[in-house]
Design a protein around this motif. Structure first.
Motif, PDB file in Angstrom:
ATOM      1  N   VAL A  83      19.016 -33.268   1.380  1.00 46.34           N
ATOM      2  CA  VAL A  83      17.510 -32.886   1.242  1.00 46.34           C
ATOM      3  C   VAL A  83      17.914 -32.299  -0.437  1.00 46.34           C
ATOM      4  O   VAL A  83      16.651 -33.064  -1.354  1.00 46.34           O
ATOM      5  CB  VAL A  83      17.009 -31.690   1.933  1.00 46.34           C
ATOM      6  N   SER A  84      18.906 -31.607  -0.777  1.00 49.45           N
ATOM      7  CA  SER A  84      18.821 -31.272  -2.117  1.00 49.45           C
ATOM      8  C   SER A  84      19.276 -32.470  -2.694  1.00 49.45           C
ATOM      9  O   SER A  84      18.646 -32.542  -4.126  1.00 49.45           O
ATOM     10  CB  SER A  84      20.176 -30.033  -2.028  1.00 49.45           C
ATOM     11  N   HIS A  85      19.762 -33.367  -2.620  1.00 52.31           N
ATOM     12  CA  HIS A  85      20.489 -34.548  -3.222  1.00 52.31           C
ATOM     13  C   HIS A  85      18.998 -35.475  -3.327  1.00 52.31           C
ATOM     14  O   HIS A  85      18.864 -36.052  -4.549  1.00 52.31           O
ATOM     15  CB  HIS A  85      21.324 -35.439  -2.404  1.00 52.31           C
ATOM     16  N   HIS A  86      18.296 -35.677  -2.416  1.00 50.98           N
ATOM     17  CA  HIS A  86      17.016 -36.268  -2.423  1.00 50.98           C
ATOM     18  C   HIS A  86      16.305 -35.998  -3.521  1.00 50.98           C
ATOM     19  O   HIS A  86      15.484 -36.690  -4.434  1.00 50.98           O
ATOM     20  CB  HIS A  86      16.536 -36.371  -1.158  1.00 50.98           C
ATOM     21  N   HIS A  87      16.068 -34.432  -3.699  1.00 49.21           N
ATOM     22  CA  HIS A  87      15.280 -33.972  -4.685  1.00 49.21           C
ATOM     23  C   HIS A  87      15.534 -33.717  -5.854  1.00 49.21           C
ATOM     24  O   HIS A  87      14.796 -33.277  -6.879  1.00 49.21           O
ATOM     25  CB  HIS A  87      14.536 -32.522  -3.862  1.00 49.21           C
ATOM     26  N   ALA A  88      16.704 -33.983  -6.158  1.00 49.89           N
ATOM     27  CA  ALA A  88      17.223 -33.558  -7.246  1.00 49.89           C
ATOM     28  C   ALA A  88      16.842 -34.795  -8.353  1.00 49.89           C
ATOM     29  O   ALA A  88      16.579 -35.933  -8.100  1.00 49.89           O
ATOM     30  CB  ALA A  88      19.100 -33.884  -7.561  1.00 49.89           C
ATOM     31  N   ARG A  89      16.661 -34.334  -9.569  1.00 46.04           N
ATOM     32  CA  ARG A  89      16.082 -35.293 -10.601  1.00 46.04           C
ATOM     33  C   ARG A  89      17.110 -36.370 -11.056  1.00 46.04           C
ATOM     34  O   ARG A  89      18.238 -35.832 -11.616  1.00 46.04           O
ATOM     35  CB  ARG A  89      15.378 -34.379 -11.819  1.00 46.04           C
ATOM     36  N   PRO A  90      16.806 -37.719 -11.001  1.00 45.32           N
ATOM     37  CA  PRO A  90      17.591 -38.506 -11.450  1.00 45.32           C
ATOM     38  C   PRO A  90      17.855 -38.284 -12.937  1.00 45.32           C
ATOM     39  O   PRO A  90      17.342 -37.977 -13.899  1.00 45.32           O
ATOM     40  CB  PRO A  90      16.818 -39.894 -11.330  1.00 45.32           C
ATOM     41  N   GLY A  91      19.422 -38.617 -12.990  1.00 44.09           N
ATOM     42  CA  GLY A  91      19.837 -38.382 -14.552  1.00 44.09           C
ATOM     43  C   GLY A  91      21.292 -39.317 -14.477  1.00 44.09           C
ATOM     44  O   GLY A  91      21.694 -40.052 -13.822  1.00 44.09           O
ATOM     45  N   GLY A  92      21.800 -39.121 -15.763  1.00 45.74           N
ATOM     46  CA  GLY A  92      22.793 -39.850 -16.234  1.00 45.74           C
ATOM     47  C   GLY A  92      22.769 -41.361 -16.454  1.00 45.74           C
ATOM     48  O   GLY A  92      21.651 -41.533 -16.999  1.00 45.74           O
ATOM     49  N   VAL A  93      23.517 -42.141 -16.385  1.00 45.26           N
ATOM     50  CA  VAL A  93      23.495 -43.515 -16.714  1.00 45.26           C
ATOM     51  C   VAL A  93      23.470 -44.353 -15.413  1.00 45.26           C
ATOM     52  O   VAL A  93      24.233 -44.270 -14.632  1.00 45.26           O
ATOM     53  CB  VAL A  93      24.920 -44.158 -17.548  1.00 45.26           C
ATOM     54  N   LEU A  94      22.294 -45.439 -15.417  1.00 47.89           N
ATOM     55  CA  LEU A  94      22.214 -46.357 -14.550  1.00 47.89           C
ATOM     56  C   LEU A  94      22.698 -47.879 -14.650  1.00 47.89           C
ATOM     57  O   LEU A  94      21.963 -48.337 -15.590  1.00 47.89           O
ATOM     58  CB  LEU A  94      20.665 -46.255 -14.013  1.00 47.89           C
ATOM     59  N   ARG A  95      23.850 -48.090 -14.285  1.00 47.24           N
ATOM     60  CA  ARG A  95      24.248 -49.439 -14.562  1.00 47.24           C
ATOM     61  C   ARG A  95      23.529 -50.627 -13.679  1.00 47.24           C
ATOM     62  O   ARG A  95      23.810 -50.593 -12.527  1.00 47.24           O
ATOM     63  CB  ARG A  95      25.674 -49.642 -14.472  1.00 47.24           C
ATOM     64  N   ILE A  96      22.814 -51.626 -14.001  1.00 45.33           N
ATOM     65  CA  ILE A  96      22.119 -52.607 -13.576  1.00 45.33           C
ATOM     66  C   ILE A  96      22.679 -54.050 -13.797  1.00 45.33           C
ATOM     67  O   ILE A  96      22.876 -54.335 -15.101  1.00 45.33           O
ATOM     68  CB  ILE A  96      20.592 -52.546 -13.847  1.00 45.33           C
ATOM     69  N   ASN A  97      23.113 -54.781 -12.720  1.00 42.82           N
ATOM     70  CA  ASN A  97      23.383 -56.071 -13.106  1.00 42.82           C
ATOM     71  C   ASN A  97      22.297 -57.009 -12.480  1.00 42.82           C
ATOM     72  O   ASN A  97      21.499 -56.692 -11.547  1.00 42.82           O
ATOM     73  CB  ASN A  97      24.680 -56.486 -12.230  1.00 42.82           C
ATOM     74  N   ALA A  98      21.889 -58.244 -13.444  1.00 42.83           N
ATOM     75  CA  ALA A  98      20.766 -58.896 -12.869  1.00 42.83           C
ATOM     76  C   ALA A  98      21.058 -60.367 -13.427  1.00 42.83           C
ATOM     77  O   ALA A  98      21.739 -60.411 -14.369  1.00 42.83           O
ATOM     78  CB  ALA A  98      19.589 -58.398 -13.465  1.00 42.83           C
ATOM     79  N   PRO A  99      20.561 -61.672 -12.829  1.00 40.39           N
ATOM     80  CA  PRO A  99      20.686 -62.637 -13.312  1.00 40.39           C
ATOM     81  C   PRO A  99      20.058 -63.043 -14.651  1.00 40.39           C
ATOM     82  O   PRO A  99      18.769 -62.233 -14.741  1.00 40.39           O
ATOM     83  CB  PRO A  99      19.950 -63.789 -12.009  1.00 40.39           C
ATOM     84  N   MET A 100      20.412 -63.849 -15.462  1.00 42.25           N
ATOM     85  CA  MET A 100      20.045 -63.737 -17.003  1.00 42.25           C
ATOM     86  C   MET A 100      18.496 -64.154 -16.916  1.00 42.25           C
ATOM     87  O   MET A 100      17.755 -63.378 -17.588  1.00 42.25           O
ATOM     88  CB  MET A 100      20.828 -64.890 -17.717  1.00 42.25           C
ATOM     89  N   VAL A 101      18.001 -65.085 -16.009  1.00 39.45           N
ATOM     90  CA  VAL A 101      16.730 -65.404 -16.110  1.00 39.45           C
ATOM     91  C   VAL A 101      15.782 -64.200 -15.565  1.00 39.45           C
ATOM     92  O   VAL A 101      14.709 -64.091 -16.144  1.00 39.45           O
ATOM     93  CB  VAL A 101      16.234 -66.853 -15.579  1.00 39.45           C
ATOM     94  N   MET A 115      11.428 -46.407 -16.887  1.00 41.69           N
ATOM     95  CA  MET A 115      12.059 -45.465 -17.761  1.00 41.69           C
ATOM     96  C   MET A 115      11.055 -44.366 -18.200  1.00 41.69           C
ATOM     97  O   MET A 115      11.558 -43.004 -18.415  1.00 41.69           O
ATOM     98  CB  MET A 115      12.600 -46.247 -19.204  1.00 41.69           C
ATOM     99  N   GLN A 116       9.846 -44.449 -18.189  1.00 43.44           N
ATOM    100  CA  GLN A 116       9.128 -43.480 -18.634  1.00 43.44           C
ATOM    101  C   GLN A 116       8.841 -42.499 -17.360  1.00 43.44           C
ATOM    102  O   GLN A 116       8.653 -41.297 -17.748  1.00 43.44           O
ATOM    103  CB  GLN A 116       7.394 -44.254 -18.941  1.00 43.44           C
ATOM    104  N   ALA A 117       8.947 -42.909 -16.098  1.00 42.68           N
ATOM    105  CA  ALA A 117       8.907 -42.073 -15.063  1.00 42.68           C
ATOM    106  C   ALA A 117      10.077 -41.404 -14.928  1.00 42.68           C
ATOM    107  O   ALA A 117      10.011 -40.247 -14.361  1.00 42.68           O
ATOM    108  CB  ALA A 117       8.598 -43.106 -13.873  1.00 42.68           C
ATOM    109  N   TYR A 118      11.289 -41.773 -15.633  1.00 49.49           N
ATOM    110  CA  TYR A 118      12.506 -41.082 -15.467  1.00 49.49           C
ATOM    111  C   TYR A 118      13.020 -40.833 -17.035  1.00 49.49           C
ATOM    112  O   TYR A 118      13.965 -41.385 -17.125  1.00 49.49           O
ATOM    113  CB  TYR A 118      13.697 -41.785 -14.231  1.00 49.49           C
ATOM    114  N   PRO A 119      12.642 -40.192 -17.756  1.00 48.51           N
ATOM    115  CA  PRO A 119      13.019 -39.891 -19.170  1.00 48.51           C
ATOM    116  C   PRO A 119      14.533 -39.450 -19.343  1.00 48.51           C
ATOM    117  O   PRO A 119      14.995 -39.743 -20.263  1.00 48.51           O
ATOM    118  CB  PRO A 119      12.060 -39.080 -19.651  1.00 48.51           C
ATOM    119  N   GLU A 120      15.044 -38.629 -18.228  1.00 45.82           N
ATOM    120  CA  GLU A 120      16.256 -38.243 -18.336  1.00 45.82           C
ATOM    121  C   GLU A 120      17.332 -39.094 -18.150  1.00 45.82           C
ATOM    122  O   GLU A 120      18.593 -38.997 -18.286  1.00 45.82           O
ATOM    123  CB  GLU A 120      16.574 -37.020 -17.424  1.00 45.82           C
TER     124      GLU A 120
END
Length: 301
Positions: A83-101, A115-120
């Motif tokens: 529960v604590s983890h779920h409600h913690a505010r997202p932060g740090g670096v999120l590394r995303i991989n996606a196809p080029m197109v 990004m506007q929803a999670y400015p941290e």
């Protein structure tokens, strides 16, 4: 009596090796520790500890109860952490991989909003069209558009469906003729995506539900859909593309669908992430955001 609190005290007595040590560790009095254990035994109707003036030992039933206390207390604490983890505010670096197109054409439609929803949060997006091992290359999440996923330990959440369309410019079709059935494509220049499972073959499902396999050839092949679709927009030939790539071209009439009465197998959009006991707040936020965004069909023509 708070039974869970008494269980915690009983466990600490066993693991500390005595009442005094448990009282010191818990910062409560020896009397409180002794009373809680005694009341617990009265509640259970069983003796948990054999006491002497200098030491104690667990009874047989006490040993069994101690093991169950460990399981129960750990599960209660684990639930609280979830529960604590779920409600913690997202932060740090999120590394995303996606196809080029996908990263080039689709992600700009929603990434700023995320990004506007999670400015941290900071994001590191890497787009490519090669096989990427998310775990060894330390990505938090991956996005994939595919007919099927290989077996893996990754969690895969299906987000949306992208139909496949056979497309060309009106000028190309006017010059070279419009195919009336799949076999007519053998007389045309086919622009191929080289990382497709079937680079120069297409399986069509006709109006009658029958499948037709057609072998194709052409003078352009690329390992990114960006080049293939750019060649199609330039009037160089016919290509098969996911509709998320060409739906705006089709709406504007810059590309038209070829053989619309025949279907190609659709592609699914997945978000992938490593299995973890607790999903990190940043990954949970990203997955939930995409699930909400793609709940509305996006690529209709």
């Amino acid at each position: 009596m708070d039974q869970l609190a008494a269980m915690r005290i009983f466990r600490r007595v066993v693991e500390s090796g005595g009442f005094s040590a448990a009282a010191e560790a818990l910062d409560i009095s020896h009397t409180v520790v002794s009373r809680q254990v005694r009341q617990l035994e009265e509640l259970l109707g069983a003796q948990l500890l054999n006491r002497t003036t200098r030491r104690f030992s667990l009874t047989e039933v006490g040993q069994l109860y101690y093991q169950r206390c460990i399981d129960i207390i750990d599960q209660v604490e684990d639930a609280a952490r979830v529960v604590s983890h779920h409600h913690a505010r997202p932060g740090g670096v999120l590394r995303i991989n996606a196809p080029m197109v996908f990263g080039t054409l689709e992600m700009p439609n929603w990434l700023p909003q995320f990004m506007q929803a999670y400015p941290e949060l900071k994001v590191d997006v890497v787009c490519n069209d090669r096989f990427v091992d998310l775990i060894s290359e330390e990505f938090d999440v991956g996005l994939r558009i595919t007919r099927s996923l290989p077996d893996s330990t990754l969690v895969a959440k299906r987000l949306a469906v992208s139909d496949m369309a056979l497309v060309a410019t009106p000028a190309y079709l006017e010059k070279h003729g419009t195919p009336r059935e799949p076999k007519d494509l053998q007389q045309h220049n086919f622009l191929a995506y080289s990382l497709a499972l079937q680079t120069t073959e297409l399986v069509f499902i006709g109006p009658d539900g029958r499948e037709q396999l057609v072998s194709l050839s052409g003078n352009v092949q690329a390992n990114t859909g960006l080049i293939v679709c750019a060649a199609a927009r330039a009037g160089m030939g016919i290509t098969a593309s996911a509709t998320f790539v060409v739906h705006e071209d089709l709406k504007r009439g810059e590309l038209v669908e070829v053989l619309p009465e025949y279907r190609l197998q659709s592609r699914d959009l997945y978000v992938l992430y490593p299995q973890n006991h607790h999903l990190s707040p940043k990954v949970r936020a990203f997955v939930d955001f995409l699930a909400d965004y793609y709940a509305t069909p996006r690529w209709s023509v």
